[in-house]
Design a protein around this motif. Structure first.
Motif, PDB file in Angstrom:
ATOM      1  N   ARG A 127       0.942  -1.365  -0.196  1.00 16.89           N
ATOM      2  CA  ARG A 127       0.449   0.067   0.243  1.00 16.89           C
ATOM      3  C   ARG A 127       0.819   1.240  -0.075  1.00 16.89           C
ATOM      4  N   HIS A 128       1.423   1.333  -1.132  1.00 14.31           N
ATOM      5  CA  HIS A 128       2.923   2.307  -1.461  1.00 14.31           C
ATOM      6  C   HIS A 128       1.833   3.485  -2.220  1.00 14.31           C
ATOM      7  N   ASN A 129       1.637   4.887  -1.616  1.00 13.48           N
ATOM      8  CA  ASN A 129       1.395   5.885  -2.362  1.00 13.48           C
ATOM      9  C   ASN A 129       2.064   6.449  -3.632  1.00 13.48           C
ATOM     10  N   ASN A 130       2.929   6.516  -3.945  1.00 12.36           N
ATOM     11  CA  ASN A 130       4.068   6.848  -4.949  1.00 12.36           C
ATOM     12  C   ASN A 130       3.357   5.454  -6.340  1.00 12.36           C
ATOM     13  N   ILE A 131       3.099   4.502  -5.735  1.00 12.50           N
ATOM     14  CA  ILE A 131       3.499   3.048  -6.718  1.00 12.50           C
ATOM     15  C   ILE A 131       1.227   2.634  -7.180  1.00 12.50           C
ATOM     16  N   TYR A 146      -3.953  -5.026  -3.484  1.00 10.76           N
ATOM     17  CA  TYR A 146      -2.319  -4.785  -2.568  1.00 10.76           C
ATOM     18  C   TYR A 146      -2.437  -6.504  -2.175  1.00 10.76           C
ATOM     19  N   CYS A 147      -1.502  -6.184  -1.319  1.00  5.78           N
ATOM     20  CA  CYS A 147      -0.358  -7.399  -0.952  1.00  5.78           C
ATOM     21  C   CYS A 147      -0.950  -7.778   0.120  1.00  5.78           C
ATOM     22  N   ILE A 148      -1.919  -9.451   0.316  1.00  2.00           N
ATOM     23  CA  ILE A 148      -2.315  -9.608   1.587  1.00  2.00           C
ATOM     24  C   ILE A 148      -0.903  -9.771   2.233  1.00  2.00           C
ATOM     25  N   SER A 149      -0.691 -10.204   2.274  1.00  5.22           N
ATOM     26  CA  SER A 149       0.808  -9.840   4.107  1.00  5.22           C
ATOM     27  C   SER A 149       0.867  -9.479   4.367  1.00  5.22           C
ATOM     28  N   HIS A 150       1.336  -7.551   3.708  1.00  3.29           N
ATOM     29  CA  HIS A 150       1.398  -6.785   4.316  1.00  3.29           C
ATOM     30  C   HIS A 150       0.690  -6.278   4.646  1.00  3.29           C
ATOM     31  N   LEU A 151      -0.613  -6.147   4.246  1.00  2.00           N
ATOM     32  CA  LEU A 151      -1.662  -5.874   4.615  1.00  2.00           C
ATOM     33  C   LEU A 151      -2.204  -6.309   6.290  1.00  2.00           C
ATOM     34  N   GLU A 153      -0.546  -8.201   8.066  1.00  3.04           N
ATOM     35  CA  GLU A 153       0.479  -7.546   9.110  1.00  3.04           C
ATOM     36  C   GLU A 153      -0.119  -6.042   9.627  1.00  3.04           C
ATOM     37  N   ASN A 154      -0.726  -5.461   8.813  1.00  4.96           N
ATOM     38  CA  ASN A 154      -0.810  -3.921   9.359  1.00  4.96           C
ATOM     39  C   ASN A 154      -2.326  -4.109  10.095  1.00  4.96           C
ATOM     40  N   LEU A 155      -3.109  -4.959   9.909  1.00  7.22           N
ATOM     41  CA  LEU A 155      -4.070  -5.255  10.846  1.00  7.22           C
ATOM     42  C   LEU A 155      -3.525  -5.967  11.874  1.00  7.22           C
ATOM     43  N   TRP A 156      -2.571  -6.820  12.005  1.00  9.58           N
ATOM     44  CA  TRP A 156      -2.263  -6.966  13.455  1.00  9.58           C
ATOM     45  C   TRP A 156      -2.029  -6.375  14.432  1.00  9.58           C
ATOM     46  N   VAL A 157      -0.834  -5.600  13.528  1.00  6.77           N
ATOM     47  CA  VAL A 157       0.036  -4.156  14.677  1.00  6.77           C
ATOM     48  C   VAL A 157      -0.284  -2.993  15.203  1.00  6.77           C
ATOM     49  N   ASN A 158      -1.885  -2.609  13.994  1.00  4.40           N
ATOM     50  CA  ASN A 158      -2.481  -1.460  14.038  1.00  4.40           C
ATOM     51  C   ASN A 158      -4.441  -2.158  15.159  1.00  4.40           C
ATOM     52  N   TYR A 159      -4.754  -3.305  14.744  1.00  6.76           N
ATOM     53  CA  TYR A 159      -6.075  -2.846  14.548  1.00  6.76           C
ATOM     54  C   TYR A 159      -6.179  -4.333  15.933  1.00  6.76           C
ATOM     55  N   PHE A 168      -9.149 -12.664   8.020  1.00  2.00           N
ATOM     56  CA  PHE A 168      -8.812 -11.596   7.025  1.00  2.00           C
ATOM     57  C   PHE A 168      -7.731 -12.778   5.984  1.00  2.00           C
ATOM     58  N   TYR A 169      -7.740 -14.216   6.404  1.00  2.00           N
ATOM     59  CA  TYR A 169      -7.054 -14.898   5.350  1.00  2.00           C
ATOM     60  C   TYR A 169      -7.364 -16.186   4.893  1.00  2.00           C
TER      61      TYR A 169
END
Length: 264
Positions: A127-131, A146-151, A153-159, A168-169
């Protein structure tokens, strides 16, 4: 297309491009430098066999970048696909001085000259804005997921979904809209904040297989392009010409091996 003469360790790139072009019919490359001080900015390369072979490859392009280090620094971008036997298929490589909208736009504009825009083409990235901005400027009909692995990880850390994170997977890989809806309701009961983020801030079409407007096949993450970056990691402190020499040599060997295998 050569757009200038590169300085500071990149001077030999034009000569290198002509040399490698003689061995790879149909090669596409582009060099851009700063017009004020002639410092190297961008270099794009795609080998002829990679361009021609993409007609027979799944129309899913995975992109990612990795930072160079040492004297020259910069960013190396790789774009790869996957064939029907799940082998990694290289498409193009690009090096730029800074990771920003301008550099990604340069990459996707050059990529568009060899990879035609269309509704059956899709890109997978983090989820890179420049991309996202680069794809939007160059491609009007292709889709972006979007890449589900990065997404994940984001859910794990932030939610902090805890033990229900696996839901989720499961949702991501479901084909049926009805089954997806059932699973999402269950996920929403356990992780309402994460569910709100996935539905309203990202949108189902950007990450779920069921809602994705094109065919992602089995390409749900960017691990295949990360594998290519790992293969080049030992050369990341070298001058750009050395990095691209390794790319041409290594993938030339792979193409010859695969060609010999097919002939048998």
């Amino acid at each position: 297309m050569v757009r200038g003469i590169a300085e500071h360790g990149y001077r030999c790139l034009p000569a290198f491009s002509y040399m490698i072009g003689a061995l790879n019919v149909g090669i596409t490359y582009s060099i851009m430098v700063n017009k004020v001080d002639c410092r190297f900015m961008y270099y794009f390369l795609s080998l002829g066999p990679c361009i021609r072979g993409f007609a027979h490859i799944r129309k899913v392009i995975v992109v990612d970048d990795t930072h160079l280090y040492g004297k020259y620094e910069g960013v190396l971008l790789s774009a790869v696909a996957q064939d029907t036997e799940n082998y990694i298929y290289p498409i193009s490589f690009c090096i730029f001085d800074k990771d920003n909208d301008a550099s990604w736009t340069f990459f996707f504009e050059n990529l568009k000259s060899i990879m035609v825009d269309g509704p059956d083409l899709c890109f997978i990235s983090d989820r890179h804005n420049n991309i996202a901005n680069g794809i939007a400027k160059a491609y009007n009909h292709a889709h972006h997921g979007y890449c589900i692995s990065h997404l994940g990880e984001n859910l794990w850390v932030n939610y902090h979904c805890g033990e229900k994170h696996y839901l989720f997977y499961k949702m991501v890989k479901i084909y049926s809209l009805e089954d997806f809806s059932d699973h999402f309701v269950g996920f929403k009961n356990y992780c309402p904040e994460a569910a709100f983020f996935l539905e309203h801030e990202l949108g189902f079409e950007n990450w779920s297989r069921a809602y994705f407007p094109s065919n992602r096949f089995n390409v749900m993450a960017i691990n295949i392009v990360e594998s290519v970056s790992a293969m080049l990691i030992a050369k990341r402190e070298y001058p750009v010409a050395s990095i691209f020499n390794l790319i041409a040599k290594r993938f030339g060997e792979i193409f010859r091996e695969r060609h010999a295998y097919v002939l048998k």
